[in-house]
Design an enzyme around this catalytic site. Structure first.
Site, PDB file in Angstrom:
ATOM      1  N   CYS A 122      15.450  13.240  38.241  1.00 51.68           N
ATOM      2  CA  CYS A 122      14.963  13.785  37.101  1.00 51.68           C
ATOM      3  C   CYS A 122      14.016  12.973  36.471  1.00 51.68           C
ATOM      4  O   CYS A 122      13.181  13.655  35.844  1.00 51.68           O
ATOM      5  CB  CYS A 122      16.184  14.231  36.084  1.00 51.68           C
ATOM      6  SG  CYS A 122      17.671  15.006  36.911  1.00 51.68           S
ATOM      7  N   HIS A 262      14.368  13.821  29.035  1.00 52.43           N
ATOM      8  CA  HIS A 262      15.019  14.728  30.073  1.00 52.43           C
ATOM      9  C   HIS A 262      16.161  15.684  29.555  1.00 52.43           C
ATOM     10  O   HIS A 262      17.109  14.911  28.947  1.00 52.43           O
ATOM     11  CB  HIS A 262      15.100  13.798  31.307  1.00 52.43           C
ATOM     12  CG  HIS A 262      16.114  14.501  32.226  1.00 52.43           C
ATOM     13  ND1 HIS A 262      15.855  15.828  32.623  1.00 52.43           N
ATOM     14  CD2 HIS A 262      17.493  14.276  32.839  1.00 52.43           C
ATOM     15  CE1 HIS A 262      16.898  16.055  33.657  1.00 52.43           C
ATOM     16  NE2 HIS A 262      17.853  15.003  33.558  1.00 52.43           N
ATOM     17  N   ASN A 292      19.918  21.662  33.042  1.00 53.78           N
ATOM     18  CA  ASN A 292      19.375  20.621  33.694  1.00 53.78           C
ATOM     19  C   ASN A 292      18.411  20.893  34.853  1.00 53.78           C
ATOM     20  O   ASN A 292      18.935  21.472  35.747  1.00 53.78           O
ATOM     21  CB  ASN A 292      20.368  19.556  33.929  1.00 53.78           C
ATOM     22  CG  ASN A 292      19.661  18.130  34.610  1.00 53.78           C
ATOM     23  OD1 ASN A 292      18.670  18.068  34.964  1.00 53.78           O
ATOM     24  ND2 ASN A 292      20.434  17.234  34.935  1.00 53.78           N
TER      25      ASN A 292
END
Length: 335
Positions: A122, A262, A292
């Site tokens: 990520c 993030h 996510n």
């Protein structure tokens, strides 16, 4: 296209920003119909209420291409204006080759260099921005950076601990020199390979090749996530990287108008805010809407913050991310 070997004469930064979201919205109640969970359970542990799911006919390259076109349009660029493509993803179009050649061909940018930051987790988009910045500084290039994930194809839809976390999305930015660039003031990154086993998908590589038996067991979609360890590393590393990049820029956290982390889950975001001693109103959060989305989460959040008027000219905006590897990165922007 920029003249070859031309160094940057203007500030280097973001010249265009775009996103793409699949149309389908999946709610927690829909998950509750499939597995042993509930809206209350998911929200209390993750903060997530909905996420986007790509259609059966959509692939990673489709999402990436749409975000790339949006970023070009945002900066008033044509495909011929791009010198290079860097694409970050953990969910490639195919196993070999990487995904960026498919985007290059369909976008019509010509035979420019393109490559993936594959498996960078990520943190991939923020890492890719730093790479693009270096290419822009050294060569004057305009680099198209893409973060894209189709994570709902990777995960096990029956694993209640992980399947409710993820969503599909893509984000892109054009990075290069320009008088109106959103300047990349400073960047930092790091990796701790000793933590590579706390988050990832093991089956499918050379160490654990895919076989019929392993496929039948669903190991190719088994997301290993050691939750407590991931939480500790994520909070520690994103906070550490944030302090490092501010120090590089000669700035303090009080100078930052907005932190864009993030979007892993709400608990991690709140913990990072506490560690940085930043009030919640200066931390952008949209994980409740999209879940996510991996390397797409930072550009998606940055784009949405801009669209909502959360960023003003002159603002310092801090990006910070972590991902499987264990990788982390942070980057400071001046709008």
């Amino acid at each position: 296209m920029s003249p070859p070997g031309t160094p940057a004469s203007h500030a280097v930064g973001l010249l265009g920003l775009g996103i793409h979201l699949p149309e389908r919205v999946m709610t927690n109640d829909e998950w509750a119909e499939r597995i042993d969970t509930s809206d209350e359970w998911i929200v209390s542990r993750t903060g997530i209420r909905t996420r986007r799911i790509a259609g059966e006919e959509e692939s990673t390259a489709d999402l990436a291409l749409a975000a790339a076109r949006a970023a070009l349009a945002d900066g008033a660029f044509e495909p011929a204006d791009i010198d290079e493509i860097v694409l970050a993803t953990d969910t490639p179009e195919v196993f070999i080759p990487d995904t960026s050649p498919y985007v290059q061909d369909r976008l019509g940018v010509g035979h420019i260099p393109c490559y993936d930051l594959a498996g960078s987790g990520c943190a991939g988009f923020v890492l890719a921005l730093d790479i693009a910045r270096s290419r822009a500084i050294s060569h004057g290039h305009r680099v198209l950076v893409i973060g894209v994930e189709l994570l709902t194809r990777l995960m096990n839809w029956e694993d209640r601990n992980t399947c409710v976390l993820f969503g599909d999305a893509a984000g892109a930015a054009v990075v290069g020199p320009g008088p109106d660039a959103v300047e990349i003031v400073a960047a930092t990154a790091g990796t701790d390979g000793s933590k590579s086993d706390i988050l990832g998908v093991e089956a499918g590589g050379t160490r654990v090749p895919i076989t019929v038996e392993r496929a039948q067991q669903g190991l190719h979609k088994h997301v290993v996530m050691q939750g407590r360890e991931v939480f500790r590393e994520a909070v520690s590393r994103m906070s550490q990287a944030s302090h490092e990049v501010l120090e590089k820029a000669g700035a303090s956290i009080d100078d930052v108008a907005l932190v864009v982390p993030h979007q892993a889950n709400l608990r991690i975001l709140n913990a990072v805010a506490r560690r940085l001693q930043v009030p919640q109103e200066r931390v952008f959060v949209n994980v409740q809407k999209y879940g996510n989305t991996g390397s797409a989460s930072v550009p998606l959040a940055l784009w949405e913050a801009r669209e909502q008027g959360r960023i003003k000219p002159g603002d310092l905006v801090l990006l910070t991310a972590f991902g499987a590897g264990f990788h982390w990165a942070a980057l400071l922007l001046r709008f």
